[in-house]
Write a protein that holds these residues in place. Structure first.
Motif, PDB file in Angstrom:
ATOM      1  N   ASN A   1     -73.646  81.603  55.144  1.00  0.00           N
ATOM      2  CA  ASN A   1     -73.002  81.117  53.919  1.00  0.00           C
ATOM      3  C   ASN A   1     -72.989  82.196  52.845  1.00  0.00           C
ATOM      4  O   ASN A   1     -71.995  82.369  52.127  1.00  0.00           O
TER       5      ASN A   1
ATOM      6  N   SER B   1     -69.860  82.092  49.749  1.00  0.00           N
ATOM      7  CA  SER B   1     -69.763  80.692  49.339  1.00  0.00           C
ATOM      8  C   SER B   1     -69.864  80.584  47.812  1.00  0.00           C
ATOM      9  O   SER B   1     -70.553  81.376  47.160  1.00  0.00           O
ATOM     10  N   SER B   2     -69.165  79.591  47.263  1.00  0.00           N
ATOM     11  CA  SER B   2     -69.213  79.367  45.819  1.00  0.00           C
ATOM     12  C   SER B   2     -70.590  78.863  45.405  1.00  0.00           C
ATOM     13  O   SER B   2     -71.368  78.384  46.238  1.00  0.00           O
ATOM     14  N   LEU B   3     -70.864  78.950  44.115  1.00  0.00           N
ATOM     15  CA  LEU B   3     -72.114  78.408  43.592  1.00  0.00           C
ATOM     16  C   LEU B   3     -72.129  76.892  43.778  1.00  0.00           C
ATOM     17  O   LEU B   3     -71.073  76.262  43.871  1.00  0.00           O
ATOM     18  N   PRO B   4     -73.316  76.277  43.814  1.00  0.00           N
ATOM     19  CA  PRO B   4     -73.397  74.817  43.933  1.00  0.00           C
ATOM     20  C   PRO B   4     -72.626  74.114  42.819  1.00  0.00           C
ATOM     21  O   PRO B   4     -72.455  74.667  41.730  1.00  0.00           O
ATOM     22  N   GLU B   5     -72.168  72.895  43.096  1.00  0.00           N
ATOM     23  CA  GLU B   5     -71.334  72.153  42.150  1.00  0.00           C
ATOM     24  C   GLU B   5     -72.004  72.003  40.786  1.00  0.00           C
ATOM     25  O   GLU B   5     -71.353  72.152  39.742  1.00  0.00           O
TER      26      GLU B   5
ATOM     27  N   GLU C   1     -74.203  73.959  39.364  1.00  0.00           N
ATOM     28  CA  GLU C   1     -74.209  75.249  38.668  1.00  0.00           C
ATOM     29  C   GLU C   1     -72.811  75.614  38.182  1.00  0.00           C
ATOM     30  O   GLU C   1     -72.632  76.173  37.093  1.00  0.00           O
TER      31      GLU C   1
ATOM     32  N   THR D   1     -74.899  87.300  40.709  1.00  0.00           N
ATOM     33  CA  THR D   1     -73.881  86.262  40.613  1.00  0.00           C
ATOM     34  C   THR D   1     -72.577  86.915  40.163  1.00  0.00           C
ATOM     35  O   THR D   1     -72.581  87.753  39.253  1.00  0.00           O
TER      36      THR D   1
ATOM     37  N   ASP E   1     -77.885  79.537  56.309  1.00  0.00           N
ATOM     38  CA  ASP E   1     -77.893  79.959  54.912  1.00  0.00           C
ATOM     39  C   ASP E   1     -77.440  81.408  54.761  1.00  0.00           C
ATOM     40  O   ASP E   1     -76.751  81.755  53.797  1.00  0.00           O
TER      41      ASP E   1
END
Length: 304
Positions: A208, A213-217, A219, A249, A205
């Motif tokens: 990542n 890493s991009s935000l979760p799908e 979100e 963010t 984690d």
């Protein structure tokens, strides 16, 4: 000095991180006493993990203090990634602790010995486990609420500690009831293997987070829907990119407007979208690049 946009971290996070150091020391004390009065290698493994908890609690506190500093000329996007470094350190230390436990378990398996005052040690360990359980719940809930990876990582590790401690307590009870002495180092080995896995999860984690890493799908979809709902007056957006760093963010995209639109009108659309996105992510840095209609994209774009 140049001013930079940055959101402040809730001061409560820093206070909890500091209190976490004291709680980790208290729990370590109880677990060491449980090991001392029984001589159990399984209780030893539990105490070793608590030593790691103290070290990582200190690392998390330092990281959160650094992370809460506002952006400056040398760190224009803030210091939030310091928390991922603390979580990465925690994962590595967990691995070191697990191999130490495996070594002691191997020695005890070759030379088993009866436990001293096992019921007293079990009682002390139950108290330590109860404290850990209540405290881990607080760390996880506050860490998630305030987007603090270091605080949440500590909470998850303590929760893992609660589960393993429960198993150790039951195992030591079985040793006391059955007299099967080799069960004690066997339990310690199982604890070590479980710790290795939890360490891997923390390292994964943290990497990542450091790799942007991009935000979760799910979100990302919420962000797209929010932009689309506030896109009136513009044509489309494209090149939407997101990343997160601890409690911050980062969102950026290209906003396409009519070529003859005034700067004031384009700015107003941009401001409206930013305010809506701030409703989703209060601690966010949003960058919008305004482009004329000639820059429309056939792919990778969306409209209202």
């Amino acid at each position: 000095m140049t001013k930079h946009s940055s959101e402040k971290m809730d001061p409560l996070v820093t206070k909890i991180a500091f209190a976490n150091i004291g709680m980790s020391i208290v729990v370590l004390g109880f677990k060491y006493i449980a090991f001392h009065v029984t001589g159990s290698v399984a209780f030893y493994s539990d105490a070793i993990e608590s030593i790691v908890n103290v070290i990582t609690a200190i690392a998390a506190f330092i990281a959160i203090k650094i992370s809460s500093k506002p952006a400056d000329d040398d760190h224009a996007y803030g210091h939030s990634k310091a928390e991922y470094l603390a979580a990465l350190l925690e994962g590595i230390l967990i691995w070191v602790a697990s191999f130490t436990i495996l070594r002691e378990a191997y020695k005890a398996f070759l030379n088993p010995h009866p436990l001293d005052a096992p019921m007293m040690g079990i009682g002390i360990s139950i108290l330590a486990t109860f404290l850990n359980g209540a405290w881990s719940w607080l760390l996880i809930s506050k860490g998630r609420k305030n987007r603090s990876p270091a605080l949440e990582a500590d909470g998850k590790h303590l929760l893992t500690d609660v589960y393993t401690s429960g198993g150790v307590i039951l195992g030591v009870l079985l040793v006391a009831l059955t007299g099967w002495q080799r069960l004690d180092p066997t339990l310690a080995s199982l604890v070590a293997l479980h710790i290795i896995w939890s360490g891997w999860e923390l390292v994964r984690d943290s990497i990542n987070g450091l790799m942007d890493s991009s935000l979760p799908e799910a979100e990302l979809k919420r962000i797209q829907e929010t932009i689309a709902a506030n896109l009136e007056g513009a044509i489309e957006i494209h090149h939407l990119r997101t990343r997160e760093a601890a409690h911050m963010t980062f969102i950026d995209f290209h906003l396409v407007v009519k070529g003859d639109m005034s700067v004031d009108n384009a700015h107003e659309i941009s401001r409206r979208i930013k305010n809506a996105l701030k409703g989703l992510h209060a601690n966010s840095v949003i960058s919008i690049h305004i482009e004329p209609e000639s820059k429309r994209k056939k792919e990778g774009s969306f409209t209202s």
